[in-house]
Design a protein around this motif. Structure first.
Motif, PDB file in Angstrom:
ATOM      1  N   GLY A  38       0.785  -1.234   0.000  1.00 29.52           N
ATOM      2  CA  GLY A  38       0.000   0.000   0.000  1.00 29.52           C
ATOM      3  C   GLY A  38       0.811   1.274   0.000  1.00 29.52           C
ATOM      4  N   ALA A  39       2.139   1.199  -0.196  1.00 28.39           N
ATOM      5  CA  ALA A  39       2.981   2.406  -0.183  1.00 28.39           C
ATOM      6  C   ALA A  39       2.931   3.102  -1.538  1.00 28.39           C
ATOM      7  N   ALA A  40       3.052   4.445  -1.517  1.00 26.04           N
ATOM      8  CA  ALA A  40       3.148   5.201  -2.759  1.00 26.04           C
ATOM      9  C   ALA A  40       4.389   4.768  -3.524  1.00 26.04           C
ATOM     10  N   PRO A  41       4.355   4.805  -4.868  1.00 26.83           N
ATOM     11  CA  PRO A  41       5.504   4.331  -5.656  1.00 26.83           C
ATOM     12  C   PRO A  41       6.819   5.019  -5.315  1.00 26.83           C
ATOM     13  N   SER A  42       6.752   6.285  -4.929  1.00 30.01           N
ATOM     14  CA  SER A  42       7.992   7.023  -4.664  1.00 30.01           C
ATOM     15  C   SER A  42       8.457   6.919  -3.207  1.00 30.01           C
ATOM     16  N   LEU A  43       7.693   6.216  -2.373  1.00 36.10           N
ATOM     17  CA  LEU A  43       8.075   6.081  -0.970  1.00 36.10           C
ATOM     18  C   LEU A  43       9.139   5.001  -0.831  1.00 36.10           C
ATOM     19  N   GLU A  44      10.179   5.311  -0.057  1.00 41.36           N
ATOM     20  CA  GLU A  44      11.303   4.392   0.097  1.00 41.36           C
ATOM     21  C   GLU A  44      11.602   4.137   1.573  1.00 41.36           C
ATOM     22  N   ILE A  45      12.112   2.955   1.851  1.00 39.12           N
ATOM     23  CA  ILE A  45      12.694   2.645   3.158  1.00 39.12           C
ATOM     24  C   ILE A  45      14.146   2.303   2.882  1.00 39.12           C
ATOM     25  N   ILE A  46      15.059   3.157   3.334  1.00 41.85           N
ATOM     26  CA  ILE A  46      16.467   2.990   3.000  1.00 41.85           C
ATOM     27  C   ILE A  46      17.322   3.062   4.272  1.00 41.85           C
ATOM     28  N   GLY A  47      18.618   2.803   4.087  1.00 44.98           N
ATOM     29  CA  GLY A  47      19.552   2.920   5.206  1.00 44.98           C
ATOM     30  C   GLY A  47      19.296   1.923   6.307  1.00 44.98           C
ATOM     31  N   LEU A  48      18.795   0.723   5.955  1.00 44.89           N
ATOM     32  CA  LEU A  48      18.519  -0.282   6.974  1.00 44.89           C
ATOM     33  C   LEU A  48      19.819  -0.812   7.567  1.00 44.89           C
ATOM     34  N   GLY A  49      19.821  -0.959   8.884  1.00 47.59           N
ATOM     35  CA  GLY A  49      20.993  -1.463   9.572  1.00 47.59           C
ATOM     36  C   GLY A  49      20.709  -1.586  11.052  1.00 47.59           C
ATOM     37  N   THR A  50      21.744  -1.775  11.832  1.00 46.67           N
ATOM     38  CA  THR A  50      21.594  -1.898  13.282  1.00 46.67           C
ATOM     39  C   THR A  50      22.542  -0.951  13.997  1.00 46.67           C
ATOM     40  N   ILE A  51      22.133  -0.523  15.172  1.00 43.55           N
ATOM     41  CA  ILE A  51      22.978   0.279  16.050  1.00 43.55           C
ATOM     42  C   ILE A  51      22.837  -0.266  17.466  1.00 43.55           C
ATOM     43  N   SER A  52      23.748   0.092  18.320  1.00 48.63           N
ATOM     44  CA  SER A  52      23.672  -0.319  19.716  1.00 48.63           C
ATOM     45  C   SER A  52      22.528   0.399  20.406  1.00 48.63           C
ATOM     46  N   ALA A  53      21.757  -0.346  21.183  1.00 57.00           N
ATOM     47  CA  ALA A  53      20.647   0.253  21.921  1.00 57.00           C
ATOM     48  C   ALA A  53      21.144   1.190  23.013  1.00 57.00           C
ATOM     49  N   ASN A  54      22.429   1.087  23.371  1.00 58.02           N
ATOM     50  CA  ASN A  54      22.991   1.917  24.435  1.00 58.02           C
ATOM     51  C   ASN A  54      23.642   3.190  23.917  1.00 58.02           C
ATOM     52  N   SER A  55      23.668   3.365  22.581  1.00 61.68           N
ATOM     53  CA  SER A  55      24.292   4.547  21.995  1.00 61.68           C
ATOM     54  C   SER A  55      23.228   5.446  21.379  1.00 61.68           C
ATOM     55  N   PRO A  56      23.352   6.758  21.546  1.00 56.00           N
ATOM     56  CA  PRO A  56      22.368   7.661  20.940  1.00 56.00           C
ATOM     57  C   PRO A  56      22.504   7.649  19.425  1.00 56.00           C
ATOM     58  N   PRO A  57      21.390   7.785  18.686  1.00 53.70           N
ATOM     59  CA  PRO A  57      21.463   7.851  17.225  1.00 53.70           C
ATOM     60  C   PRO A  57      22.324   9.035  16.788  1.00 53.70           C
ATOM     61  N   ASN A  58      23.085   8.853  15.714  1.00 50.19           N
ATOM     62  CA  ASN A  58      23.970   9.933  15.264  1.00 50.19           C
ATOM     63  C   ASN A  58      23.943  10.063  13.742  1.00 50.19           C
ATOM     64  N   PHE A  59      22.747  10.048  13.179  1.00 45.12           N
ATOM     65  CA  PHE A  59      22.601  10.167  11.736  1.00 45.12           C
ATOM     66  C   PHE A  59      22.332  11.623  11.348  1.00 45.12           C
ATOM     67  N   PHE A  60      23.018  12.072  10.299  1.00 47.69           N
ATOM     68  CA  PHE A  60      22.782  13.397   9.723  1.00 47.69           C
ATOM     69  C   PHE A  60      22.105  13.147   8.378  1.00 47.69           C
ATOM     70  N   GLU A  61      20.854  13.597   8.232  1.00 45.15           N
ATOM     71  CA  GLU A  61      20.027  13.195   7.106  1.00 45.15           C
ATOM     72  C   GLU A  61      19.553  14.388   6.280  1.00 45.15           C
ATOM     73  N   LEU A  62      19.444  14.172   4.987  1.00 42.91           N
ATOM     74  CA  LEU A  62      18.737  15.092   4.106  1.00 42.91           C
ATOM     75  C   LEU A  62      17.252  14.807   4.239  1.00 42.91           C
ATOM     76  N   VAL A  63      16.462  15.833   4.555  1.00 45.49           N
ATOM     77  CA  VAL A  63      15.023  15.628   4.739  1.00 45.49           C
ATOM     78  C   VAL A  63      14.183  16.430   3.744  1.00 45.49           C
ATOM     79  N   GLY A  64      14.824  17.158   2.831  1.00 50.18           N
ATOM     80  CA  GLY A  64      14.077  17.882   1.809  1.00 50.18           C
ATOM     81  C   GLY A  64      15.011  18.497   0.793  1.00 50.18           C
ATOM     82  N   ALA A  65      14.558  18.560  -0.469  1.00 55.28           N
ATOM     83  CA  ALA A  65      15.342  19.181  -1.540  1.00 55.28           C
ATOM     84  C   ALA A  65      14.398  19.975  -2.432  1.00 55.28           C
ATOM     85  N   TYR A  66      14.731  21.257  -2.679  1.00 56.75           N
ATOM     86  CA  TYR A  66      13.846  22.160  -3.406  1.00 56.75           C
ATOM     87  C   TYR A  66      14.665  23.010  -4.373  1.00 56.75           C
ATOM     88  N   TYR A  67      13.958  23.643  -5.325  1.00 52.96           N
ATOM     89  CA  TYR A  67      14.574  24.714  -6.093  1.00 52.96           C
ATOM     90  C   TYR A  67      13.600  25.886  -6.106  1.00 52.96           C
TER      91      TYR A  67
END
Length: 271
Positions: free
Chosen positions: A130-159
């Motif tokens: 049921g997902a839209a064709p352009s919807l993606e799930i990426i960057g799958l992986g694992t991290i330690s539950a004892n470490s804070p997340p430290n991802f720097f992400e692009l969340v939008g692109a415009y002109y």
């Protein structure tokens, strides 16, 4: 009476693991349902978390989605229990192997469903419904539950179009050259000199190259604006690679992204 007292003593002391009944109560088999239930109850669980980003092909992240464990196939209501995507569109769920299903809600409404297919910490894939064709799930992986997340992400692109409106860049056909590019992140980027052409060339790679690349940049809050690019060719499909040369104020490298679009096609591009 002596056997009854012995049985009670076993339960209280947690030492009689040879007893099948006591063992089944104290050490239930590790299953998907048990792990999910423990996690939702806030009890001790696995030492790893599975993470991934939910976004659209242009980089627009889905922030604040509720991932409710289990598949319900387009239900009309939702539970308040689940996992919520963060400011980078990332989710974090307890690690377990097998198929892990989720129903996803946006602003209280059903959005889509997916299952994580986990063979090992380095082997994680997904299937969706049921997902839209352009919807993606990426960057799958694992991290330690004892470490804070430290991802720097692009969340939008415009002109910016001719009327100075922000137009989302996505896998569609655009009729304005991307002379001004605005990138939005889940955290503030590190400072860069406005006329550092070498940095710009390493941060934004356009293929095929226009006759003039971006000539300057400005940083305000969690956005970088690149300006000055010229010479885009008509009826051309372009790739903009946003690289890990871009870093956050805290020094985290950006998760790289590729953005695809077509400029002024007489025949629409098909991706």
């Amino acid at each position: 009476m002596r056997s009854v007292l012995f049985y009670i003593s076993c339960i209280l002391s947690f030492s009689c693991y040879y007893n099948p009944l006591v063992n089944s109560l104290l050490n239930p088999p590790e299953t998907q349902e048990n792990n999910s239930a423990l996690a939702l109850l806030g009890l001790s669980g696995p030492s790893l978390l599975i993470t991934g980003q939910i976004r659209y092909a242009n980089g627009e992240a889905e922030i604040g989605l509720l991932l409710q464990p289990g598949k319900l196939y387009a239900p009309h209501s939702k539970s308040t229990a689940g996992y919520v995507t963060d400011a980078g569109g990332r989710f974090y769920v307890p690690y377990q192997t097998g198929s892990i299903p989720f129903t996803v809600y946006k602003n209280g409404s059903y959005l889509f469903e997916f299952s994580l297919n986990v063979s090992s910490p380095s082997e994680i894939s997904f299937t969706s419904y049921g997902a839209a064709p352009s919807l993606e799930i990426i960057g799958l992986g694992t991290i330690s539950a004892n470490s804070p997340p430290n991802f720097f992400e692009l969340v939008g692109a415009y002109y910016l179009d001719g009327e100075m409106n922000e137009v989302v860049i996505d896998k569609t056909n655009h009729y304005t050259a991307v002379g001004s590019l605005i990138l939005k992140f889940n955290a503030n980027p590190a400072f860069v000199e406005p006329n550092d052409i070498t940095w710009i060339q390493n941060a934004i790679v356009i293929t095929p190259s226009p006759s003039v690349g971006y000539q300057a940049l400005g940083i305000v809050g969690n956005r970088i604006t690149f300006v000055g690019a010229e010479g885009f060719s008509m009826n051309t499909e372009y790739n903009i690679n946003v690289t890990n040369h871009i870093k956050s104020e805290s020094g985290i490298s950006l998760t790289p992204r590729k953005i695809r679009f077509c400029y002024e096609p007489s025949i629409p591009c098909i991706f």
